[in-house]
Design a protein around this motif. Structure first.
Motif, PDB file in Angstrom:
ATOM      1  N   GLY A  38       0.772  -1.238   0.000  1.00  0.00           N
ATOM      2  CA  GLY A  38       0.000   0.000   0.000  1.00  0.00           C
ATOM      3  C   GLY A  38       0.794   1.273   0.000  1.00  0.00           C
ATOM      4  O   GLY A  38       0.227   2.347  -0.210  1.00  0.00           O
ATOM      5  N   GLY A  39       2.105   1.207   0.286  1.00  0.00           N
ATOM      6  CA  GLY A  39       2.953   2.363   0.081  1.00  0.00           C
ATOM      7  C   GLY A  39       3.032   3.359   1.215  1.00  0.00           C
ATOM      8  O   GLY A  39       3.646   4.423   1.054  1.00  0.00           O
ATOM      9  N   LYS A  40       2.443   3.092   2.378  1.00  0.00           N
ATOM     10  CA  LYS A  40       2.574   4.017   3.498  1.00  0.00           C
ATOM     11  C   LYS A  40       3.906   3.775   4.201  1.00  0.00           C
ATOM     12  O   LYS A  40       4.213   2.647   4.591  1.00  0.00           O
ATOM     13  N   THR A  41       4.706   4.823   4.347  1.00  0.00           N
ATOM     14  CA  THR A  41       6.005   4.722   5.000  1.00  0.00           C
ATOM     15  C   THR A  41       6.111   5.826   6.037  1.00  0.00           C
ATOM     16  O   THR A  41       5.324   6.780   6.031  1.00  0.00           O
ATOM     17  N   GLY A  42       7.103   5.720   6.928  1.00  0.00           N
ATOM     18  CA  GLY A  42       7.254   6.807   7.878  1.00  0.00           C
ATOM     19  C   GLY A  42       8.029   6.428   9.115  1.00  0.00           C
ATOM     20  O   GLY A  42       8.455   5.282   9.299  1.00  0.00           O
ATOM     21  N   ILE A  43       8.206   7.432   9.970  1.00  0.00           N
ATOM     22  CA  ILE A  43       8.870   7.250  11.255  1.00  0.00           C
ATOM     23  C   ILE A  43       7.998   7.844  12.355  1.00  0.00           C
ATOM     24  O   ILE A  43       7.031   8.566  12.077  1.00  0.00           O
ATOM     25  N   ASN A  44       8.370   7.549  13.581  1.00  0.00           N
ATOM     26  CA  ASN A  44       7.641   8.065  14.738  1.00  0.00           C
ATOM     27  C   ASN A  44       8.308   9.336  15.267  1.00  0.00           C
ATOM     28  O   ASN A  44       9.483   9.599  15.013  1.00  0.00           O
TER      29      ASN A  44
ATOM     30  N   VAL B  95       5.974   9.462   3.861  1.00  0.00           N
ATOM     31  CA  VAL B  95       5.476   9.698   2.511  1.00  0.00           C
ATOM     32  C   VAL B  95       4.747   8.445   2.022  1.00  0.00           C
ATOM     33  O   VAL B  95       4.947   7.347   2.552  1.00  0.00           O
ATOM     34  N   PHE B  96       3.894   8.626   1.020  1.00  0.00           N
ATOM     35  CA  PHE B  96       3.355   7.481   0.288  1.00  0.00           C
ATOM     36  C   PHE B  96       4.381   7.106  -0.783  1.00  0.00           C
ATOM     37  O   PHE B  96       4.728   7.923  -1.636  1.00  0.00           O
TER      38      PHE B  96
ATOM     39  N   ASP C 205      -8.506   3.688  -2.888  1.00  0.00           N
ATOM     40  CA  ASP C 205      -8.237   4.880  -2.080  1.00  0.00           C
ATOM     41  C   ASP C 205      -6.776   4.892  -1.644  1.00  0.00           C
ATOM     42  O   ASP C 205      -6.462   4.654  -0.483  1.00  0.00           O
ATOM     43  N   GLU C 206      -5.900   5.184  -2.606  1.00  0.00           N
ATOM     44  CA  GLU C 206      -4.460   5.077  -2.344  1.00  0.00           C
ATOM     45  C   GLU C 206      -4.001   5.995  -1.215  1.00  0.00           C
ATOM     46  O   GLU C 206      -3.154   5.620  -0.402  1.00  0.00           O
ATOM     47  N   PHE C 207      -4.544   7.208  -1.140  1.00  0.00           N
ATOM     48  CA  PHE C 207      -4.020   8.206  -0.216  1.00  0.00           C
ATOM     49  C   PHE C 207      -4.890   8.407   1.025  1.00  0.00           C
ATOM     50  O   PHE C 207      -4.831   9.445   1.675  1.00  0.00           O
TER      51      PHE C 207
ATOM     52  N   ASP D 167     -12.265   5.123   1.892  1.00  0.00           N
ATOM     53  CA  ASP D 167     -12.368   3.731   2.330  1.00  0.00           C
ATOM     54  C   ASP D 167     -11.113   3.205   3.030  1.00  0.00           C
ATOM     55  O   ASP D 167     -11.203   2.341   3.895  1.00  0.00           O
ATOM     56  N   ARG D 168      -9.946   3.698   2.639  1.00  0.00           N
ATOM     57  CA  ARG D 168      -8.713   3.119   3.187  1.00  0.00           C
ATOM     58  C   ARG D 168      -8.632   3.276   4.702  1.00  0.00           C
ATOM     59  O   ARG D 168      -7.955   2.503   5.381  1.00  0.00           O
TER      60      ARG D 168
END
Length: 376
Positions: free
Chosen positions: A146-152, A162-163, A238-240, A244-245
Motif C-alpha cells: 500500500g505504500g505508506k512509510t514513515g517514522i515516529n 510519505v506514500f 483509495d491510495e491516499f 475507504d482506506r
C-alpha cells in the motif's frame, strides 16, 4: 514463474501497479525477480541486526547471482529505529553508496524496516525504486502493501512519512518459521482485522482454521494471500487514505494510543498486540453506542483470546496513564481531522465503517469505564 505453492496478488494502481508474490523460498529467487522488473539496477539492502543474521546472506547471494551489486545497511531491531537519527544515518549510507534514482532500496525485515526503508527510498534523489521483502507476518499482510512509510516522533506514531509504492513485494512464507511465537501472534491480529472489516466469511474461516495458519503450509499462504487481496482492493480504491482506506485502521486508534503510552517499548506491547486490544475495544465501544451486539464483541474477544492475543489494557505490563491522558494520545493520532475524532466502528462482524465526529466525551467516558474496570 509462479509455482503451485505460491500465490500472486496484483495491486492495481495504473502505471504504478505491482505484484505481491506469496509463498515458500522466494528469498532465494529474489535477485532474478528484481532483475526482471528493474534491469541494471543496483541495490541497498536495509535490514535489522536480527534479520541480517538469519537471512541477509541468502538475499545477498541471490542478488549477486542475478548481477545486482548491493550494499547492506543494518539498523537496530525494534520500533525505536523509526526515528530521525536512524533515518538520517540510512539516508547518508545510501548516498555514500553512490546509488542513483533508478537504483533500488530493498527492505528486508518487518514493519519497522519496511516503513523506514520505504521513507528513505521516497526522499533520496527525490525518489528511488523500492522493493519490499517482509519477514514478519504483520509486515507481509499489512505494512508492506500500500505504500505508506514513515517514522515516529515523540508526539505519536508514523506522523512523518510519505506514500511510496514499491515496485514488487516478495512475501516468503518460509522465513516466518524463524519468527518468535509472540511476533507471529502479533501479526495474526492484522490477518483477523481483514475479516472483521468486511469479510465475515474469512473471519469464520480463521475461527475454524487458525491452528493450521500457525502451523504453516497452504493454510498460511492462503491466509496471507487473502489478507493481501483485501488490502490491495482497498488501496486500489483509495491510495491516499481519503475515504475507504481508513477502514484498514480498525483497532489502530486505540492501539496506537496504547503504544504511545508505553513509549513504543516492545517488551511491554508490540504493534499487533496493540491492534488486538484496539479491535476488542472498538467492538466494545460500538456495542456501548448500540451499533453492534455484545455477542459480536464477545465473539471477537473469544477468537483473539484463543490465539493468545491480549484483549484488554490490563494485560499490558506496567502502569498506564489515566483516561484523560489516553484521550490526548488518541487526539494526537493521525486519524484525527481538524480536531474531530475519527474511529473505525462496526455494526457487526465484517460490518466496519468510518465514524467521523465521534464526541470526545463519549470516548473519555468509555476509557474511564474501561480503565476503572481494569484497575478494579
Amino acid at each position: 514463474m509462479i509455482s503451485a505453492q505460491q500465490r500472486q496478488v496484483r495491486v492495481d494502481l495504473g502505471t504504478r501497479s505491482y505484484d505481491i508474490l506469496i509463498g515458500p523460498d522466494l528469498l532465494a529467487t529474489a535477485g532474478t525477480r528484481i532483475a526482471e522488473r528493474l534491469p541494471k539496477a543496483r541495490a541497498a539492502i536495509v535490514t535489522d541486526e536480527n534479520v541480517a543474521a538469519a537471512h541477509a546472506a541468502t538475499l545477498s547471494a541471490s542478488l549477486e547471482q542475478a548481477g545486482i551489486e548491493a550494499a547492506t545497511i543494518t539498523v537496530a531491531p525494534g520500533e525505536k529505529s523509526k526515528n530521525f537519527a536512524t533515518l538520517e544515518r540510512v539516508v547518508d549510507e545510501v548516498i555514500a553508496a553512490k546509488l542513483e534514482r533508478g537504483d533500488v532500496v530493498v527492505a528486508l525485515g518487518g514493519g519497522v524496516v519496511g516503513d523506514l526503508a520505504g521513507f528513505v527510498s521516497g526522499i533520496v534523489r527525490r525518489g528511488m525504486k523500492f522493493v519490499q521483502m517482509p519477514t514478519s507476518l504483520l509486515a507481509q499482510v499489512d505494512s508492506s502493501v500500500g505504500g505508506k512509510t514513515g517514522i515516529n516522533t515523540q508526539r505519536g506514531k508514523n506522523l512523518v512519512g510519505v506514500f511510496q509504492q514499491p515496485s514488487l513485494v516478495l512475501a516468503d512464507t518460509t522465513v516466518l518459521d524463524t519468527l518468535p511465537e509472540r511476533e507471529f501472534r502479533a501479526g495474526y491480529a492484522e490477518v483477523a482485522k481483514y475479516g472483521l472489516i468486511d469479510r465475515p466469511d474469512f473471519f469464520a474461516w480463521l475461527e475454524a482454521n487458525w491452528r493450521d495458519v500457525f502451523a504453516g503450509g497452504d493454510a498460511r499462504t492462503h491466509a496471507i494471500a487473502e489478507s493481501c487481496r483485501a488490502k490491495a482492493e482497498v488501496v486500489a480504491r483509495d491510495e491516499f487514505e481519503k475515504g475507504d482506506r481508513a477502514l484498514l485502521n480498525l483497532g489502530h486508534t486505540f492501539g496506537h494510543a496504547f503504544e504511545a503510552a508505553t513509549q513504543y517499548d516492545g517488551s511491554r506491547l508490540v504493534h499487533g498486540e496493540g491492534v488486538a486490544i484496539g479491535m476488542a475495544l472498538a467492538h466494545r465501544f460500538s456495542s456501548r453506542l448500540n451499533l453492534c451486539s455484545m455477542d459480536d464483541a464477545l465473539r471477537v474477544e473469544a477468537h483473539l483470546r484463543a490465539v493468545g492475543l491480549p484483549i484488554s489494557p490490563l494485560e499490558i505490563p506496567g502502569e498506564l496513564p489515566g483516561a484523560e491522558r489516553m484521550l490526548d494520545f488518541i487526539a494526537q493520532d493521525k486519524k484525527v481531522s481538524r480536531g474531530a475524532l475519527t474511529f473505525i466502528l462496526t455494526k457487526g462482524i465484517g460490518q466496519s465503517f468510518v465514524a467521523r465526529d465521534v464526541p470526545p466525551s463519549e470516548v473519555l467516558s468509555f476509557l474511564q469505564t474501561t480503565l476503572h474496570a481494569e484497575a478494579a
